[in-house]
Design a protein around this motif. Structure first.
Motif, PDB file in Angstrom:
ATOM      1  N   HIS A   1       2.359  -1.763  -7.127  1.00 40.54           N
ATOM      2  CA  HIS A   1       2.689  -0.580  -7.907  1.00 40.54           C
ATOM      3  C   HIS A   1       4.298  -0.409  -7.936  1.00 40.54           C
ATOM      4  O   HIS A   1       4.789   0.540  -8.476  1.00 40.54           O
ATOM      5  CB  HIS A   1       1.794   0.738  -7.555  1.00 40.54           C
ATOM      6  N   ARG A   2       4.901  -0.742  -6.778  1.00 42.15           N
ATOM      7  CA  ARG A   2       6.304  -0.386  -6.495  1.00 42.15           C
ATOM      8  C   ARG A   2       6.511   1.157  -6.494  1.00 42.15           C
ATOM      9  O   ARG A   2       5.859   1.954  -5.758  1.00 42.15           O
ATOM     10  CB  ARG A   2       7.290  -1.008  -7.441  1.00 42.15           C
ATOM     11  N   GLU A   3       7.321   1.717  -7.077  1.00 42.19           N
ATOM     12  CA  GLU A   3       7.762   3.230  -7.035  1.00 42.19           C
ATOM     13  C   GLU A   3       6.592   4.152  -7.747  1.00 42.19           C
ATOM     14  O   GLU A   3       6.488   5.196  -7.243  1.00 42.19           O
ATOM     15  CB  GLU A   3       8.885   3.493  -7.727  1.00 42.19           C
ATOM     16  N   GLN A   4       5.510   3.511  -8.262  1.00 43.15           N
ATOM     17  CA  GLN A   4       4.508   4.267  -8.691  1.00 43.15           C
ATOM     18  C   GLN A   4       3.171   4.213  -7.501  1.00 43.15           C
ATOM     19  O   GLN A   4       2.364   4.738  -8.042  1.00 43.15           O
ATOM     20  CB  GLN A   4       3.742   3.522 -10.117  1.00 43.15           C
ATOM     21  N   GLY A   5       3.506   3.639  -6.427  1.00 35.47           N
ATOM     22  CA  GLY A   5       2.463   3.507  -5.390  1.00 35.47           C
ATOM     23  C   GLY A   5       1.934   4.755  -4.931  1.00 35.47           C
ATOM     24  O   GLY A   5       2.784   5.579  -4.777  1.00 35.47           O
ATOM     25  N   LYS A   6       0.770   4.805  -4.410  1.00 38.63           N
ATOM     26  CA  LYS A   6       0.363   6.143  -3.776  1.00 38.63           C
ATOM     27  C   LYS A   6       0.953   6.349  -2.603  1.00 38.63           C
ATOM     28  O   LYS A   6       1.231   7.574  -2.121  1.00 38.63           O
ATOM     29  CB  LYS A   6      -1.183   6.085  -3.797  1.00 38.63           C
ATOM     30  N   GLU A   7       1.327   5.492  -1.867  1.00 36.76           N
ATOM     31  CA  GLU A   7       1.853   5.267  -0.549  1.00 36.76           C
ATOM     32  C   GLU A   7       2.579   4.271  -0.243  1.00 36.76           C
ATOM     33  O   GLU A   7       1.771   3.240  -0.425  1.00 36.76           O
ATOM     34  CB  GLU A   7       0.891   5.844   0.601  1.00 36.76           C
ATOM     35  N   TRP A   8       3.878   4.291   0.418  1.00 35.58           N
ATOM     36  CA  TRP A   8       4.304   3.082   0.566  1.00 35.58           C
ATOM     37  C   TRP A   8       3.904   2.319   1.728  1.00 35.58           C
ATOM     38  O   TRP A   8       3.798   2.947   2.839  1.00 35.58           O
ATOM     39  CB  TRP A   8       5.869   3.179   0.631  1.00 35.58           C
ATOM     40  N   VAL A   9       3.812   1.229   1.570  1.00 39.69           N
ATOM     41  CA  VAL A   9       3.695   0.218   2.961  1.00 39.69           C
ATOM     42  C   VAL A   9       4.706  -0.817   3.081  1.00 39.69           C
ATOM     43  O   VAL A   9       4.795  -1.653   2.057  1.00 39.69           O
ATOM     44  CB  VAL A   9       2.097  -0.194   2.921  1.00 39.69           C
ATOM     45  N   GLY A  10       5.396  -0.733   4.190  1.00 41.70           N
ATOM     46  CA  GLY A  10       6.191  -1.930   4.508  1.00 41.70           C
ATOM     47  C   GLY A  10       5.862  -2.851   5.422  1.00 41.70           C
ATOM     48  O   GLY A  10       4.873  -3.399   5.402  1.00 41.70           O
ATOM     49  N   THR A  11       6.646  -2.914   6.698  1.00 42.29           N
ATOM     50  CA  THR A  11       6.440  -4.109   7.452  1.00 42.29           C
ATOM     51  C   THR A  11       5.079  -3.874   8.408  1.00 42.29           C
ATOM     52  O   THR A  11       4.970  -2.565   8.761  1.00 42.29           O
ATOM     53  CB  THR A  11       7.582  -4.123   8.387  1.00 42.29           C
ATOM     54  N   ALA A  12       4.229  -4.362   8.369  1.00 40.26           N
ATOM     55  CA  ALA A  12       2.999  -4.629   9.144  1.00 40.26           C
ATOM     56  C   ALA A  12       3.210  -4.853  10.619  1.00 40.26           C
ATOM     57  O   ALA A  12       3.747  -5.673  10.773  1.00 40.26           O
ATOM     58  CB  ALA A  12       1.807  -5.272   8.413  1.00 40.26           C
ATOM     59  N   ALA A  13       2.368  -4.451  11.427  1.00 40.76           N
ATOM     60  CA  ALA A  13       2.418  -4.871  12.760  1.00 40.76           C
ATOM     61  C   ALA A  13       1.286  -5.888  12.903  1.00 40.76           C
ATOM     62  O   ALA A  13       0.282  -5.978  13.850  1.00 40.76           O
ATOM     63  CB  ALA A  13       2.079  -3.615  13.752  1.00 40.76           C
ATOM     64  N   ALA A  14       1.436  -6.895  11.945  1.00 38.51           N
ATOM     65  CA  ALA A  14       0.585  -8.037  12.236  1.00 38.51           C
ATOM     66  C   ALA A  14       0.434  -9.001  13.297  1.00 38.51           C
ATOM     67  O   ALA A  14      -0.824  -9.499  13.658  1.00 38.51           O
ATOM     68  CB  ALA A  14       0.818  -8.799  11.112  1.00 38.51           C
ATOM     69  N   LEU A  15       1.315  -9.251  14.133  1.00 38.01           N
ATOM     70  CA  LEU A  15       1.246 -10.003  15.279  1.00 38.01           C
ATOM     71  C   LEU A  15       0.434  -9.262  16.245  1.00 38.01           C
ATOM     72  O   LEU A  15      -0.326  -9.873  16.931  1.00 38.01           O
ATOM     73  CB  LEU A  15       2.598 -10.071  15.852  1.00 38.01           C
ATOM     74  N   TRP A  16       0.372  -7.803  16.531  1.00 40.16           N
ATOM     75  CA  TRP A  16      -0.290  -7.064  17.278  1.00 40.16           C
ATOM     76  C   TRP A  16      -1.750  -7.224  16.717  1.00 40.16           C
ATOM     77  O   TRP A  16      -2.867  -6.949  17.707  1.00 40.16           O
ATOM     78  CB  TRP A  16       0.131  -5.476  17.441  1.00 40.16           C
ATOM     79  N   GLY A  17      -1.929  -7.473  15.377  1.00 40.73           N
ATOM     80  CA  GLY A  17      -3.521  -7.620  15.024  1.00 40.73           C
ATOM     81  C   GLY A  17      -3.830  -8.876  15.364  1.00 40.73           C
ATOM     82  O   GLY A  17      -5.101  -9.011  15.790  1.00 40.73           O
ATOM     83  N   ILE A  18      -3.064  -9.899  15.342  1.00 38.73           N
ATOM     84  CA  ILE A  18      -3.526 -11.247  15.909  1.00 38.73           C
ATOM     85  C   ILE A  18      -3.864 -10.860  17.352  1.00 38.73           C
ATOM     86  O   ILE A  18      -4.978 -11.491  17.874  1.00 38.73           O
ATOM     87  CB  ILE A  18      -2.441 -12.166  15.752  1.00 38.73           C
ATOM     88  N   ALA A  19      -3.179 -10.299  18.429  1.00 35.31           N
ATOM     89  CA  ALA A  19      -3.229 -10.116  19.843  1.00 35.31           C
ATOM     90  C   ALA A  19      -4.502  -9.394  19.995  1.00 35.31           C
ATOM     91  O   ALA A  19      -5.298 -10.003  20.841  1.00 35.31           O
ATOM     92  CB  ALA A  19      -2.082  -9.438  20.163  1.00 35.31           C
ATOM     93  N   ALA A  20      -4.855  -8.368  19.107  1.00 34.58           N
ATOM     94  CA  ALA A  20      -6.075  -7.501  19.380  1.00 34.58           C
ATOM     95  C   ALA A  20      -7.365  -8.698  18.970  1.00 34.58           C
ATOM     96  O   ALA A  20      -8.408  -8.238  19.663  1.00 34.58           O
ATOM     97  CB  ALA A  20      -6.096  -6.346  18.436  1.00 34.58           C
ATOM     98  N   GLY A  21      -7.189  -9.331  17.816  1.00 33.35           N
ATOM     99  CA  GLY A  21      -7.835 -10.336  17.559  1.00 33.35           C
ATOM    100  C   GLY A  21      -8.376 -11.307  18.486  1.00 33.35           C
ATOM    101  O   GLY A  21      -9.802 -11.482  18.938  1.00 33.35           O
ATOM    102  N   VAL A  22      -7.603 -11.739  19.226  1.00 38.00           N
ATOM    103  CA  VAL A  22      -7.751 -12.675  20.216  1.00 38.00           C
ATOM    104  C   VAL A  22      -8.453 -11.833  21.526  1.00 38.00           C
ATOM    105  O   VAL A  22      -9.377 -12.388  22.103  1.00 38.00           O
ATOM    106  CB  VAL A  22      -6.308 -13.324  20.965  1.00 38.00           C
ATOM    107  N   TYR A  23      -7.824 -10.886  21.868  1.00 41.08           N
ATOM    108  CA  TYR A  23      -8.734 -10.019  23.153  1.00 41.08           C
ATOM    109  C   TYR A  23     -10.089  -9.789  22.569  1.00 41.08           C
ATOM    110  O   TYR A  23     -10.659  -9.915  23.508  1.00 41.08           O
ATOM    111  CB  TYR A  23      -7.823  -8.655  22.917  1.00 41.08           C
ATOM    112  N   LEU A  24     -10.229  -9.125  21.305  1.00 39.54           N
ATOM    113  CA  LEU A  24     -11.864  -8.824  21.027  1.00 39.54           C
ATOM    114  C   LEU A  24     -12.540 -10.061  21.017  1.00 39.54           C
ATOM    115  O   LEU A  24     -13.830 -10.199  21.466  1.00 39.54           O
ATOM    116  CB  LEU A  24     -11.912  -8.090  19.597  1.00 39.54           C
TER     117      LEU A  24
END
Length: 462
Positions: free
Chosen positions: A328-351
């Motif tokens: 949606h770009r500027e029409q988006g409901k809320e902006w999402v930029g850089t994700a903390a994806a590396l920490w998601g992978i860390a948490a996935g390995v941990y779980l």
């Protein structure tokens, strides 16, 4: 003639270049860019920087000197928490996330994914199972942002503008959330009783303008909210959404917010396989039920299974990509930029390593050691627990001396006893890396620190 040294890779420090940049934007000076910053927030003096270092080895030596001043929680006995926790990180977690395809992969598409999308899909699946929810996002910056997003989602879902804050929230979190949501919804605090939510007060505050009730469990002082179901029933009857901010570390043994009626569950994954690292690596999760009206309000990326042109093969790709700000770009409901994806992978390995049995064992250890620490500290003359709630990992104690004095006394013995949250109140954190003998050492040291004051008070009474 003195010639000004200009680093070849930072050309905007050259007067000619700076003048050209200002002319391009029709600005008379750099100060024009900071006109909206209040004078009280401006430094008005040069930064305290060292003299220019002309060689890389000199810079490396300078930085090593700065780092040498730090002491990590592996070098000292630490009972510090308040949002960043010293849980054990299995060695395989670091091994996996340091693989080049994960560590250096900022963004990408399925044809250059190298397993990252699959790893994040598996993280989402494991988190959903732990939280008893259906849909979990790729992590955003931190739990603060995740909770703020959950609250703005509730405003969009209901068309209402008031949020009831039913629990005690960490001041830093409350500040960031308020700053994030203030253009959309208003936060209204409902006073707590004995450090947990006052159900009757929440019921009385509900109205046709309430978008959501925000419950924080464990609370700012580690209290576990026991009345989520009652609050959820009242909120739903009034047409409001229930947003729960939480830490997932205890849900191997505690009942989940989802099982008590929560609509949106948010929080931070730092406890799941991520080191403290002088402030921590953080990642925020948002979890909802598999209901389109909730899923389509989530601004974050979601990864799911996708079929391919080859029969019997499948891949991993974006789910409902058209709801995101990327589409949606500027029409988006809320902006999402850089994700903390590396920490998601860390948490996935941990779980994946812990499994349901491991998370249950961990939860039981945390509850038991927290209670043992409460009993040991409360047995010290002059020290009492701040409340009678059930606590996970953290709890507050009232001291007969200034909390800052207690911290100074114990710090001299290599102990970080906790975080000062009031003049005579200390927030103590116990994780699985803290042993029974560690707690006993804290109790002995704290008793010695407060004993002169207690003895003096007893002498005056006599």
């Amino acid at each position: 003639m003195t010639q000004t040294f200009v680093h070849p890779y930072i050309p905007n420090t050259a007067p000619e270049t700076r003048a050209a940049m200002l002319a391009a934007v029709d600005a008379a000076s750099v100060d024009e860019f900071y006109a909206d910053v209040p004078d009280g927030l401006r430094l008005d003096r040069p930064l305290d920087l060292p003299a220019p270092l002309v060689a890389e080895q000199d810079l490396a030596r300078h930085v090593r000197g700065l780092l040498a001043k730090n002491r990590s929680t592996q070098e000292r006995l630490s009972f510090l928490g308040a949002g960043t926790y010293n849980h054990y990180v299995p060695a395989v977690v670091d091994e996996v996330i340091n693989r080049s395809e994960f560590l250096t992969a900022y963004a990408g598409e399925p044809y250059e994914d190298h397993g990252r999308f699959q790893a994040l899909f598996q993280y989402q699946s494991l988190m959903a199972e732990l939280l008893e929810m259906d849909v979990v996002n790729v992590p955003v910056y931190d739990g603060y942002q995740a909770t703020a997003t959950g609250l703005t989602m509730s405003g969009r879902l209901t068309g209402r503008s008031r949020i009831l804050v039913a629990s005690d929230v960490l001041p830093a979190k409350l500040s960031k959330v308020r700053d994030y949501v203030r253009a959309h919804v208003e936060l209204v605090a409902v006073p707590t009783v004995d450090c947990t939510a006052d159900v009757e007060a929440v019921r009385a505050a509900l109205g046709a303008d309430v978008a959501a009730v925000w419950i924080e469990t464990p609370s700012a002082t580690g209290a576990v909210e026991a009345a989520i179901r009652e609050i959820a029933d009242a909120a739903h009857a009034a047409g409001a959404v229930v947003v729960v901010g939480t830490d997932p570390i205890g849900y191997g043994v505690l009942a989940t917010p989802a099982s008590a009626g929560a609509d949106i569950v948010t929080g931070d994954i730092q406890s799941l396989g991520i080191h403290q690292w002088f402030g921590g690596g953080h990642g925020g999760f948002i979890a909802v039920h598999d209901e389109p009206r909730f899923v389509m309000e989530m601004p974050s990326r979601l990864f799911g299974l996708a079929t391919t042109d080859v029969e019997g093969e499948y891949g991993f790709g974006d789910v409902a990509y058209d709801r995101t700000s990327f589409a949606h770009r500027e029409q988006g409901k809320e902006w999402v930029g850089t994700a903390a994806a590396l920490w998601g992978i860390a948490a996935g390995v941990y779980l994946a390593l812990m499994g349901p049995a491991g998370m249950a064992d961990l939860g039981e250890v945390l509850l038991a050691r927290t209670r043992y620490a409460q009993q040991r500290l409360a047995a010290i003359d002059g020290v009492r627990l701040a409340d009678a709630a059930v606590h996970l990992r953290e709890f507050a104690v009232e001291l007969p001396i200034p909390a800052a004095d207690a911290v100074a006394a114990l710090r001299a013995q290599g102990i970080e006893p906790g975080v000062v949250i009031g003049e005579r109140t200390l927030l103590v954190c116990v994780t699985e890396v803290i042993s029974q003998s560690d707690i006993d050492r804290l109790a002995v040291a704290l008793a010695a620190a407060v004993s002169p004051v207690v003895a003096s008070a007893e002498e005056q009474i006599r």
